[in-house]
Design a protein around this motif. Structure first.
Motif, PDB file in Angstrom:
ATOM      1  N   ALA A 233     -13.472  29.640  48.759  1.00 10.20           N
ATOM      2  CA  ALA A 233     -13.009  29.453  50.130  1.00 10.20           C
ATOM      3  C   ALA A 233     -11.664  28.733  50.150  1.00 10.20           C
ATOM      4  CB  ALA A 233     -14.037  28.656  50.928  1.00 10.20           C
ATOM      5  N   THR A 234     -10.795  29.142  51.077  1.00  4.33           N
ATOM      6  CA  THR A 234      -9.501  28.498  51.287  1.00  4.33           C
ATOM      7  C   THR A 234      -9.499  27.854  52.670  1.00  4.33           C
ATOM      8  OG1 THR A 234      -8.359  30.114  49.895  1.00  4.33           O
ATOM      9  CG2 THR A 234      -7.004  28.830  51.419  1.00  4.33           C
ATOM     10  N   PHE A 235      -9.202  26.560  52.709  1.00  6.90           N
ATOM     11  CA  PHE A 235      -9.229  25.810  53.957  1.00  6.90           C
ATOM     12  C   PHE A 235      -7.814  25.445  54.394  1.00  6.90           C
ATOM     13  CE2 PHE A 235     -13.349  25.251  52.043  1.00  6.90           C
ATOM     14  CZ  PHE A 235     -14.232  25.237  53.115  1.00  6.90           C
ATOM     15  N   MET A 236      -7.651  25.215  55.691  1.00  4.19           N
ATOM     16  CA  MET A 236      -6.399  24.674  56.191  1.00  4.19           C
ATOM     17  C   MET A 236      -6.170  23.315  55.528  1.00  4.19           C
ATOM     18  SD  MET A 236      -3.838  25.089  58.383  1.00  4.19           S
ATOM     19  CE  MET A 236      -4.302  26.078  59.811  1.00  4.19           C
ATOM     20  N   PRO A 237      -5.016  23.107  54.895  1.00  6.52           N
ATOM     21  CA  PRO A 237      -4.782  21.842  54.179  1.00  6.52           C
ATOM     22  C   PRO A 237      -5.068  20.615  55.041  1.00  6.52           C
ATOM     23  CG  PRO A 237      -3.024  23.398  53.712  1.00  6.52           C
ATOM     24  CD  PRO A 237      -3.876  24.027  54.783  1.00  6.52           C
ATOM     25  N   GLY A 238      -5.831  19.690  54.469  1.00  4.73           N
ATOM     26  CA  GLY A 238      -6.135  18.446  55.150  1.00  4.73           C
ATOM     27  C   GLY A 238      -7.235  18.545  56.185  1.00  4.73           C
ATOM     28  N   THR A 239      -7.906  19.703  56.266  1.00  2.00           N
ATOM     29  CA  THR A 239      -8.963  19.884  57.262  1.00  2.00           C
ATOM     30  C   THR A 239     -10.157  20.587  56.620  1.00  2.00           C
ATOM     31  OG1 THR A 239      -8.447  22.123  58.058  1.00  2.00           O
ATOM     32  CG2 THR A 239      -7.102  20.318  58.923  1.00  2.00           C
ATOM     33  N   ASP A 240     -11.209  20.776  57.425  1.00  2.00           N
ATOM     34  CA  ASP A 240     -12.354  21.572  56.981  1.00  2.00           C
ATOM     35  C   ASP A 240     -12.374  22.925  57.687  1.00  2.00           C
ATOM     36  OD1 ASP A 240     -12.953  20.755  59.521  1.00  2.00           O
ATOM     37  OD2 ASP A 240     -14.918  19.912  59.040  1.00  2.00           O
ATOM     38  N   ILE A 241     -11.197  23.387  58.151  1.00  2.00           N
ATOM     39  CA  ILE A 241     -11.089  24.666  58.849  1.00  2.00           C
ATOM     40  C   ILE A 241     -10.980  25.786  57.819  1.00  2.00           C
ATOM     41  CG2 ILE A 241      -9.787  26.019  60.522  1.00  2.00           C
ATOM     42  CD1 ILE A 241      -8.662  23.355  61.601  1.00  2.00           C
ATOM     43  N   LEU A 242     -11.978  26.644  57.773  1.00  2.00           N
ATOM     44  CA  LEU A 242     -12.019  27.730  56.800  1.00  2.00           C
ATOM     45  C   LEU A 242     -11.128  28.882  57.263  1.00  2.00           C
ATOM     46  CD1 LEU A 242     -13.210  29.035  54.265  1.00  2.00           C
ATOM     47  CD2 LEU A 242     -15.186  29.730  55.635  1.00  2.00           C
ATOM     48  N   LEU A 243     -10.236  29.313  56.372  1.00  2.00           N
ATOM     49  CA  LEU A 243      -9.296  30.380  56.708  1.00  2.00           C
ATOM     50  C   LEU A 243      -9.656  31.708  56.054  1.00  2.00           C
ATOM     51  CD1 LEU A 243      -5.901  28.468  56.369  1.00  2.00           C
ATOM     52  CD2 LEU A 243      -7.158  28.991  58.473  1.00  2.00           C
ATOM     53  N   VAL A 244      -9.814  31.695  54.722  1.00  2.41           N
ATOM     54  CA  VAL A 244      -9.998  32.933  53.964  1.00  2.41           C
ATOM     55  C   VAL A 244     -11.042  32.701  52.882  1.00  2.41           C
ATOM     56  CG1 VAL A 244      -8.885  34.618  52.439  1.00  2.41           C
ATOM     57  CG2 VAL A 244      -7.628  33.706  54.386  1.00  2.41           C
ATOM     58  N   GLN A 245     -11.818  33.754  52.600  1.00  4.38           N
ATOM     59  CA  GLN A 245     -12.797  33.715  51.519  1.00  4.38           C
ATOM     60  C   GLN A 245     -12.523  34.859  50.543  1.00  4.38           C
ATOM     61  OE1 GLN A 245     -16.955  32.553  53.282  1.00  4.38           O
ATOM     62  NE2 GLN A 245     -15.938  33.871  54.773  1.00  4.38           N
ATOM     63  N   SER A 246     -12.562  34.535  49.258  1.00  7.20           N
ATOM     64  CA  SER A 246     -12.439  35.544  48.207  1.00  7.20           C
ATOM     65  C   SER A 246     -13.778  35.627  47.491  1.00  7.20           C
ATOM     66  CB  SER A 246     -11.336  35.164  47.217  1.00  7.20           C
ATOM     67  OG  SER A 246     -10.091  35.051  47.881  1.00  7.20           O
ATOM     68  N   ALA A 247     -14.287  36.847  47.335  1.00 10.63           N
ATOM     69  CA  ALA A 247     -15.643  36.994  46.805  1.00 10.63           C
ATOM     70  C   ALA A 247     -15.716  38.119  45.786  1.00 10.63           C
ATOM     71  CB  ALA A 247     -16.624  37.267  47.946  1.00 10.63           C
ATOM     72  N   ASP A 248     -16.511  37.895  44.731  1.00  8.87           N
ATOM     73  CA  ASP A 248     -16.818  38.934  43.753  1.00  8.87           C
ATOM     74  C   ASP A 248     -18.147  39.571  44.137  1.00  8.87           C
ATOM     75  OD1 ASP A 248     -14.558  38.085  42.498  1.00  8.87           O
ATOM     76  OD2 ASP A 248     -15.549  37.276  40.723  1.00  8.87           O
ATOM     77  N   ALA A 249     -18.157  40.902  44.214  1.00  7.64           N
ATOM     78  CA  ALA A 249     -19.345  41.630  44.662  1.00  7.64           C
ATOM     79  C   ALA A 249     -19.753  42.653  43.609  1.00  7.64           C
ATOM     80  CB  ALA A 249     -19.054  42.328  45.989  1.00  7.64           C
ATOM     81  N   VAL A 250     -21.035  42.628  43.225  1.00  9.87           N
ATOM     82  CA  VAL A 250     -21.572  43.530  42.206  1.00  9.87           C
ATOM     83  C   VAL A 250     -22.340  44.656  42.891  1.00  9.87           C
ATOM     84  CG1 VAL A 250     -23.156  43.735  40.254  1.00  9.87           C
ATOM     85  CG2 VAL A 250     -21.712  41.706  40.483  1.00  9.87           C
ATOM     86  N   LEU A 251     -22.028  45.903  42.521  1.00  6.47           N
ATOM     87  CA  LEU A 251     -22.703  47.063  43.097  1.00  6.47           C
ATOM     88  C   LEU A 251     -24.170  47.092  42.676  1.00  6.47           C
ATOM     89  CD1 LEU A 251     -22.558  49.755  44.660  1.00  6.47           C
ATOM     90  CD2 LEU A 251     -21.912  50.849  42.496  1.00  6.47           C
ATOM     91  N   LEU A 252     -25.063  47.283  43.650  1.00  5.72           N
ATOM     92  CA  LEU A 252     -26.495  47.352  43.375  1.00  5.72           C
ATOM     93  C   LEU A 252     -26.926  48.801  43.161  1.00  5.72           C
ATOM     94  CD1 LEU A 252     -27.769  44.833  46.080  1.00  5.72           C
ATOM     95  CD2 LEU A 252     -27.451  44.413  43.637  1.00  5.72           C
ATOM     96  N   PRO A 253     -27.886  49.040  42.267  1.00  5.84           N
ATOM     97  CA  PRO A 253     -28.370  50.409  42.051  1.00  5.84           C
ATOM     98  C   PRO A 253     -29.132  50.909  43.270  1.00  5.84           C
ATOM     99  CG  PRO A 253     -29.736  48.838  40.866  1.00  5.84           C
ATOM    100  CD  PRO A 253     -28.572  48.055  41.398  1.00  5.84           C
ATOM    101  N   LEU A 254     -29.194  52.228  43.425  1.00 10.35           N
ATOM    102  CA  LEU A 254     -29.854  52.825  44.582  1.00 10.35           C
ATOM    103  C   LEU A 254     -31.347  52.525  44.620  1.00 10.35           C
ATOM    104  CD1 LEU A 254     -28.069  56.304  44.662  1.00 10.35           C
ATOM    105  CD2 LEU A 254     -27.711  54.367  46.209  1.00 10.35           C
ATOM    106  N   THR A 255     -31.911  52.095  43.499  1.00  7.20           N
ATOM    107  CA  THR A 255     -33.336  51.760  43.451  1.00  7.20           C
ATOM    108  C   THR A 255     -33.631  50.365  43.994  1.00  7.20           C
ATOM    109  OG1 THR A 255     -33.012  51.018  41.167  1.00  7.20           O
ATOM    110  CG2 THR A 255     -33.795  53.281  41.495  1.00  7.20           C
ATOM    111  N   ASP A 256     -32.596  49.587  44.274  1.00  4.84           N
ATOM    112  CA  ASP A 256     -32.806  48.220  44.760  1.00  4.84           C
ATOM    113  C   ASP A 256     -33.407  48.262  46.166  1.00  4.84           C
ATOM    114  OD1 ASP A 256     -32.116  45.523  46.010  1.00  4.84           O
ATOM    115  OD2 ASP A 256     -31.376  45.227  43.971  1.00  4.84           O
ATOM    116  N   PRO A 257     -34.428  47.427  46.445  1.00  9.08           N
ATOM    117  CA  PRO A 257     -35.048  47.433  47.779  1.00  9.08           C
ATOM    118  C   PRO A 257     -34.089  47.061  48.901  1.00  9.08           C
ATOM    119  CG  PRO A 257     -35.844  45.577  46.463  1.00  9.08           C
ATOM    120  CD  PRO A 257     -35.102  46.482  45.530  1.00  9.08           C
ATOM    121  N   ILE A 258     -32.933  46.485  48.569  1.00  9.23           N
ATOM    122  CA  ILE A 258     -31.935  46.154  49.587  1.00  9.23           C
ATOM    123  C   ILE A 258     -31.537  47.397  50.383  1.00  9.23           C
ATOM    124  CG2 ILE A 258     -29.538  45.406  49.915  1.00  9.23           C
ATOM    125  CD1 ILE A 258     -31.424  43.124  49.390  1.00  9.23           C
TER     126      ILE A 258
END
Length: 265
Positions: A233-258
């Protein structure tokens, strides 16, 4: 967070893509156990002691609420938020208080955050993708029939909880826009002895809402489903205001109950 605010673990105010609209998002301690129904209500006041309640926002059994009252139109008032949880057993829990625009400096920073978020969504409009986020439930009364009797680990092939161990498994899907920054594919030997398997990992960029955590799910516009394994997460400097999130996402197989979780069309 102070123990007298149990079971609330976090409480955040996050800018949405609309300048005068914010999201209040919370998480609960994973050790929390109480019976359904769980009903969350966001309470709003101009004073931190909540001596006068301005209004409330019903959230039901969810992890966020949207405040679109636009009372900050002139940036002349301060608002304070807290969340009340009422459970099926009669439990009544209150979160800590969080302020929004509590001083002149914060007002300026929140305006900047709103503009940064707006521009982020403009970027997604032209170079991004539409999708849905499924936030994972991590508290409540676990169903023993959905757990391994020896280890207590949730059974991943169950439909009623989708491998979380908690009824329902995930909150209702939240519509999102995001950008796909990179795609990586790696090959490795199958642990079952079936040769090599390929794993796809995508790097996504999100605005601040909804706040993401590992094990949350993103559903693409082509119904591919990815599990977030890392979130920065990237916050506004000096605050707890969340600006941008960078995330790694793994592809799930079609057999996953999701894949059995229905997504609005």
């Amino acid at each position: 967070m102070a123990s007298n605010h149990f079971p609330f673990a976090t409480l955040s105010v996050v800018q949405t893509y609309r300048a005068l609209e914010i999201a209040i998002q919370w998480t609960l301690d994973s050790a929390f156990r109480d019976v359904a129904p769980l009903n969350f209500t966001v309470e709003v006041s101009e004073t931190p002691d909540f001596s006068v309640l301005l209004y409330s926002i019903e959230a039901g059994d969810n992890f966020f609420a949207i405040d679109d009252k636009k009372l900050r139109q002139g940036a002349t008032i301060d608002l304070y938020y807290r969340v009340r949880l009422v459970t099926g057993s009669g439990g009544n829990y209150i979160s800590p208080v969080i302020g929004h625009w509590v001083n002149k400096a914060n007002k300026h920073l929140h305006r900047l955050a709103a503009e940064i978020t707006r521009r982020e969504f403009v970027r997604y409009r032209f170079t991004g993708h539409k999708g849905w986020v499924l936030k994972r439930r991590n508290y409540g009364i676990q169903d023993p029939t959905q757990l391994d009797p020896i280890t207590g680990v949730p059974l991943s092939d169950q439909t009623s909880d989708y491998g979380t161990g908690f009824p329902g498994g995930y909150y209702p899907p939240v519509k999102i826009s995001y950008s796909r920054e990179a795609v990586e594919n790696s090959s490795q030997l199958s642990s079952e002895g079936f040769g090599t398997t390929t794993q796809e990992v995508q790097k996504h960029r999100h605005a601040g809402f909804p706040m993401l955590e590992p094990y949350d799910i993103v559903v693409t516009d082509t119904n591919q489903r990815y599990r977030y394994v890392k979130v920065n997460a990237t916050f506004m400097p000096g605050t707890d205001i969340l600006l941008v999130q960078s995330a790694d996402a793994v592809l799930l197989p079609l057999t996953d109950p999701i894949y059995r979780i229905p997504i609005p069309q």
